[in-house]
Scaffold this motif. Sequence first.
Motif, PDB file in Angstrom:
ATOM      1  N   HIS A 153       0.806  -1.224   0.000  1.00 35.49           N
ATOM      2  CA  HIS A 153       0.000   0.000   0.000  1.00 35.49           C
ATOM      3  C   HIS A 153       0.842   1.280   0.000  1.00 35.49           C
ATOM      4  N   GLU A 154       2.165   1.153   0.207  1.00 38.94           N
ATOM      5  CA  GLU A 154       3.030   2.335   0.246  1.00 38.94           C
ATOM      6  C   GLU A 154       3.403   2.767  -1.172  1.00 38.94           C
ATOM      7  N   LYS A 155       3.543   4.076  -1.367  1.00 38.42           N
ATOM      8  CA  LYS A 155       3.881   4.616  -2.689  1.00 38.42           C
ATOM      9  C   LYS A 155       5.364   4.413  -2.964  1.00 38.42           C
ATOM     10  N   TYR A 156       5.658   3.878  -4.125  1.00 39.02           N
ATOM     11  CA  TYR A 156       7.033   3.551  -4.510  1.00 39.02           C
ATOM     12  C   TYR A 156       7.410   4.294  -5.781  1.00 39.02           C
ATOM     13  N   LYS A 157       8.526   5.003  -5.740  1.00 37.32           N
ATOM     14  CA  LYS A 157       9.051   5.672  -6.932  1.00 37.32           C
ATOM     15  C   LYS A 157       9.952   4.692  -7.683  1.00 37.32           C
ATOM     16  N   VAL A 158       9.643   4.450  -8.938  1.00 39.81           N
ATOM     17  CA  VAL A 158      10.422   3.524  -9.765  1.00 39.81           C
ATOM     18  C   VAL A 158      11.676   4.245 -10.247  1.00 39.81           C
ATOM     19  N   ASP A 159      12.835   3.804  -9.754  1.00 37.41           N
ATOM     20  CA  ASP A 159      14.090   4.444 -10.141  1.00 37.41           C
ATOM     21  C   ASP A 159      14.679   3.857 -11.420  1.00 37.41           C
ATOM     22  N   LEU A 160      14.117   2.762 -11.895  1.00 33.76           N
ATOM     23  CA  LEU A 160      14.595   2.151 -13.133  1.00 33.76           C
ATOM     24  C   LEU A 160      14.206   3.019 -14.325  1.00 33.76           C
ATOM     25  N   THR A 161      15.111   3.136 -15.290  1.00 27.02           N
ATOM     26  CA  THR A 161      14.770   3.839 -16.530  1.00 27.02           C
ATOM     27  C   THR A 161      13.921   2.920 -17.403  1.00 27.02           C
ATOM     28  N   ARG A 162      13.269   3.504 -18.407  1.00 25.14           N
ATOM     29  CA  ARG A 162      12.489   2.677 -19.342  1.00 25.14           C
ATOM     30  C   ARG A 162      13.400   1.654 -20.017  1.00 25.14           C
ATOM     31  N   GLN A 163      14.638   2.067 -20.332  1.00 26.66           N
ATOM     32  CA  GLN A 163      15.593   1.162 -20.975  1.00 26.66           C
ATOM     33  C   GLN A 163      15.940   0.002 -20.039  1.00 26.66           C
TER      34      GLN A 163
END
Length: 198
Positions: A153-163
């Motif tokens: 339920h916690e908000k997660y920022k995706v640090d992975l690039t699209r590549q």
Amino acid sequence: MIDETLLLEFGAHSLFLKKGEMLFEEGDTAKYFYQIHSGEIKMNNFNDEGKEFIQSIFTRGNCFGEPPLFIDKPYPANAVAIVDSEIFAIAKEAFFKLLFSNPEAHLSMTENLAQRLYFKSVMASEISSQEPEHRILKLIDYFKESISKLKSHEKYKVDLTRQQIADLTGLRVETVIRSIKSLEKKGLLIIEDRKVYR
């Protein structure tokens, strides 16, 4: 993660890698246990056409490349710094002494290896049979819950690039971009200022 004080006690030393610098290559003999103090490392391979496939990405506190230490096999992939990084390295013999004299560290290492085996099994199934959107969500959820240790339920920022997402899932970048937009429309991802959240 093994406590850094314990690593230093058993003779670990620091290595500094610049962005893009390679720590070891596919086929090299494993002689050290590595753990990240700061930065990010990816393990990758390239196919005959030169396309990169990222096996995994490791961040602060993660160890990487240790399976060959236990079975005297060469590395199955390259290890490359994604950003400037500081790595703790400890010789194989000293690492084994550390594990034998510290059962908690040994158990932690076993759990870590089991977690990675589980992830590899899940992703192998995803890549062979699942739709792109499903693969992307599985990958993001793995990084959210297993790497960043956040609750669902916690908000997660995706640090992975699209590549990087493409290279980790066996997809094309264009497919990843389309799928992320579709997942946002379905309310499964959030995009704010070009950043992806789950």
